[in-house]
Design a protein around this motif. Structure first.
Motif, PDB file in Angstrom:
ATOM      1  N   GLN A  51       0.844  -1.198   0.000  1.00 24.67           N
ATOM      2  CA  GLN A  51       0.000   0.000   0.000  1.00 24.67           C
ATOM      3  C   GLN A  51       0.880   1.249   0.000  1.00 24.67           C
ATOM      4  O   GLN A  51       0.574   2.235  -0.691  1.00 24.67           O
ATOM      5  CB  GLN A  51      -0.930   0.007   1.212  1.00 24.67           C
ATOM      6  N   ASN A  52       1.990   1.209   0.739  1.00 26.51           N
ATOM      7  CA  ASN A  52       2.905   2.344   0.771  1.00 26.51           C
ATOM      8  C   ASN A  52       3.616   2.528  -0.570  1.00 26.51           C
ATOM      9  O   ASN A  52       3.840   3.662  -1.003  1.00 26.51           O
ATOM     10  CB  ASN A  52       3.915   2.177   1.912  1.00 26.51           C
ATOM     11  N   VAL A  53       3.968   1.432  -1.223  1.00 24.14           N
ATOM     12  CA  VAL A  53       4.548   1.527  -2.571  1.00 24.14           C
ATOM     13  C   VAL A  53       3.541   2.172  -3.509  1.00 24.14           C
ATOM     14  O   VAL A  53       3.879   3.075  -4.282  1.00 24.14           O
ATOM     15  CB  VAL A  53       4.982   0.133  -3.096  1.00 24.14           C
ATOM     16  N   THR A  54       2.291   1.735  -3.450  1.00 23.30           N
ATOM     17  CA  THR A  54       1.228   2.298  -4.289  1.00 23.30           C
ATOM     18  C   THR A  54       1.097   3.802  -4.061  1.00 23.30           C
ATOM     19  O   THR A  54       0.993   4.577  -5.017  1.00 23.30           O
ATOM     20  CB  THR A  54      -0.113   1.590  -4.005  1.00 23.30           C
ATOM     21  N   ALA A  55       1.128   4.223  -2.808  1.00 24.63           N
ATOM     22  CA  ALA A  55       1.006   5.650  -2.477  1.00 24.63           C
ATOM     23  C   ALA A  55       2.209   6.444  -2.987  1.00 24.63           C
ATOM     24  O   ALA A  55       2.051   7.553  -3.505  1.00 24.63           O
ATOM     25  CB  ALA A  55       0.855   5.824  -0.965  1.00 24.63           C
ATOM     26  N   ALA A  56       3.405   5.901  -2.853  1.00 22.45           N
ATOM     27  CA  ALA A  56       4.605   6.594  -3.349  1.00 22.45           C
ATOM     28  C   ALA A  56       4.573   6.711  -4.869  1.00 22.45           C
ATOM     29  O   ALA A  56       4.933   7.753  -5.428  1.00 22.45           O
ATOM     30  CB  ALA A  56       5.864   5.868  -2.878  1.00 22.45           C
ATOM     31  N   LEU A  57       4.134   5.664  -5.536  1.00 20.31           N
ATOM     32  CA  LEU A  57       4.002   5.708  -7.001  1.00 20.31           C
ATOM     33  C   LEU A  57       3.028   6.811  -7.417  1.00 20.31           C
ATOM     34  O   LEU A  57       3.279   7.556  -8.368  1.00 20.31           O
ATOM     35  CB  LEU A  57       3.502   4.364  -7.536  1.00 20.31           C
ATOM     36  N   ALA A  58       1.925   6.921  -6.701  1.00 16.53           N
ATOM     37  CA  ALA A  58       0.897   7.921  -7.027  1.00 16.53           C
ATOM     38  C   ALA A  58       1.457   9.343  -6.948  1.00 16.53           C
ATOM     39  O   ALA A  58       1.031  10.219  -7.707  1.00 16.53           O
ATOM     40  CB  ALA A  58      -0.301   7.758  -6.104  1.00 16.53           C
ATOM     41  N   LEU A  59       2.414   9.584  -6.049  1.00 19.08           N
ATOM     42  CA  LEU A  59       3.021  10.913  -5.954  1.00 19.08           C
ATOM     43  C   LEU A  59       3.628  11.348  -7.282  1.00 19.08           C
ATOM     44  O   LEU A  59       3.662  12.533  -7.604  1.00 19.08           O
ATOM     45  CB  LEU A  59       4.115  10.924  -4.875  1.00 19.08           C
ATOM     46  N   ALA A  60       4.108  10.387  -8.052  1.00 18.23           N
ATOM     47  CA  ALA A  60       4.744  10.674  -9.336  1.00 18.23           C
ATOM     48  C   ALA A  60       3.842  10.340 -10.517  1.00 18.23           C
ATOM     49  O   ALA A  60       4.299  10.266 -11.659  1.00 18.23           O
ATOM     50  CB  ALA A  60       6.057   9.895  -9.447  1.00 18.23           C
ATOM     51  N   GLY A  61       2.554  10.113 -10.242  1.00 22.54           N
ATOM     52  CA  GLY A  61       1.601   9.847 -11.320  1.00 22.54           C
ATOM     53  C   GLY A  61       1.678   8.444 -11.887  1.00 22.54           C
ATOM     54  O   GLY A  61       1.297   8.219 -13.035  1.00 22.54           O
ATOM     55  N   CYS A  62       2.132   7.484 -11.096  1.00 17.41           N
ATOM     56  CA  CYS A  62       2.263   6.098 -11.546  1.00 17.41           C
ATOM     57  C   CYS A  62       1.348   5.181 -10.750  1.00 17.41           C
ATOM     58  O   CYS A  62       0.830   5.563  -9.703  1.00 17.41           O
ATOM     59  CB  CYS A  62       3.710   5.623 -11.383  1.00 17.41           C
ATOM     60  N   THR A  63       1.204   3.967 -11.253  1.00 16.38           N
ATOM     61  CA  THR A  63       0.446   2.927 -10.568  1.00 16.38           C
ATOM     62  C   THR A  63       1.290   1.662 -10.506  1.00 16.38           C
ATOM     63  O   THR A  63       2.365   1.591 -11.110  1.00 16.38           O
ATOM     64  CB  THR A  63      -0.880   2.603 -11.296  1.00 16.38           C
ATOM     65  N   MET A  64       0.775   0.654  -9.845  1.00 18.49           N
ATOM     66  CA  MET A  64       1.474  -0.630  -9.770  1.00 18.49           C
ATOM     67  C   MET A  64       1.647  -1.243 -11.162  1.00 18.49           C
ATOM     68  O   MET A  64       2.594  -1.988 -11.395  1.00 18.49           O
ATOM     69  CB  MET A  64       0.728  -1.594  -8.852  1.00 18.49           C
ATOM     70  N   ASP A  65       0.754  -0.912 -12.097  1.00 20.73           N
ATOM     71  CA  ASP A  65       0.882  -1.424 -13.462  1.00 20.73           C
ATOM     72  C   ASP A  65       2.132  -0.893 -14.155  1.00 20.73           C
ATOM     73  O   ASP A  65       2.596  -1.473 -15.137  1.00 20.73           O
ATOM     74  CB  ASP A  65      -0.344  -1.055 -14.301  1.00 20.73           C
ATOM     75  N   ASP A  66       2.688   0.218 -13.675  1.00 19.44           N
ATOM     76  CA  ASP A  66       3.885   0.805 -14.270  1.00 19.44           C
ATOM     77  C   ASP A  66       5.181   0.212 -13.715  1.00 19.44           C
ATOM     78  O   ASP A  66       6.266   0.493 -14.230  1.00 19.44           O
ATOM     79  CB  ASP A  66       3.900   2.326 -14.023  1.00 19.44           C
ATOM     80  N   VAL A  67       5.092  -0.596 -12.669  1.00 18.69           N
ATOM     81  CA  VAL A  67       6.293  -1.139 -12.025  1.00 18.69           C
ATOM     82  C   VAL A  67       6.941  -2.187 -12.926  1.00 18.69           C
ATOM     83  O   VAL A  67       6.286  -3.124 -13.388  1.00 18.69           O
ATOM     84  CB  VAL A  67       5.959  -1.735 -10.639  1.00 18.69           C
ATOM     85  N   VAL A  68       8.248  -2.003 -13.160  1.00 15.88           N
ATOM     86  CA  VAL A  68       8.998  -2.947 -13.993  1.00 15.88           C
ATOM     87  C   VAL A  68       9.977  -3.790 -13.182  1.00 15.88           C
ATOM     88  O   VAL A  68      10.440  -4.827 -13.646  1.00 15.88           O
ATOM     89  CB  VAL A  68       9.750  -2.231 -15.139  1.00 15.88           C
ATOM     90  N   LYS A  69      10.299  -3.347 -11.945  1.00 14.51           N
ATOM     91  CA  LYS A  69      11.269  -4.073 -11.127  1.00 14.51           C
ATOM     92  C   LYS A  69      11.027  -3.765  -9.654  1.00 14.51           C
ATOM     93  O   LYS A  69      10.758  -2.617  -9.305  1.00 14.51           O
ATOM     94  CB  LYS A  69      12.692  -3.636 -11.503  1.00 14.51           C
TER      95      LYS A  69
END
Length: 121
Positions: A51-69
Motif C-alpha cells: 500500500q505504501n509503494v502504491t502511495a509513493a508511485l501515485a506521488l509521481a503519477g504512476c500505478t502498480m501497473d507501471d512497475v517494472v522491477k
C-alpha cells in the motif's frame, strides 16, 4: 530533463524520484499513516508495504501497473511463501522483475520493498 523529487520523509530521502521515463521508489516499510509499524506478521506487513509503494508511485503519477522491477528484503526467508501470496495479489497480471533476499533490516520489521516504474513523460 532534470530529476523530480516527490513527497517528504523524516529521513534524508525522497519517497519517489523521476529521472526521465523512470520513477524510483525508495524502500517502503510497514508503517501505517499513524507512523507506527503495523501489528501482525508477514502478511499484514507485506500488505502495508505494498500500500505504501502504491502511495509513493501515485506521488509521481504512476500505478502498480507501471512497475517494472522490485527489490524485496525479507527478515526471514521462511516467510517467503506467505509474502509471495500477498505480493501476487498486487501484481495479478504481468508482474515485474523481482529480486528477493533475506537480510537484517534497519528497524524491527519483517519486510522492505523498493520499486522502479516506467512511465514515459
Amino acid at each position: 530533463m532534470p530529476k523530480q523529487c516527490f513527497g517528504k520523509s523524516h529521513v534524508p530521502l525522497s519517497p519517489a524520484v523521476r529521472a526521465g521515463d523512470f520513477v524510483y521508489i525508495s524502500g517502503q516499510v510497514p508503517v501505517g499513516s499513524d507512523g507506527l509499524v503495523v501489528k501482525g506478521g508477514i502478511a499484514e506487513q507485506t500488505e502495508q508495504v505494498l500500500q505504501n509503494v502504491t502511495a509513493a508511485l501515485a506521488l509521481a503519477g504512476c500505478t502498480m501497473d507501471d512497475v517494472v522491477k522490485t527489490t524485496v528484503w525479507l527478515e526471514d526467508a521462511r516467510d517467503f511463501g506467505t509474502f509471495n501470496t500477498v505480493y501476487a495479489k498486487h501484481f495479478p497480471k504481468d508482474p515485474p522483475a523481482r529480486t528477493t533476499v533475506e537480510s537484517r533490516l534497519m528497524i524491527d520489521i519483517k519486510i522492505e520493498v523498493e520499486a522502479v516504474a516506467y512511465r514515459p513523460v
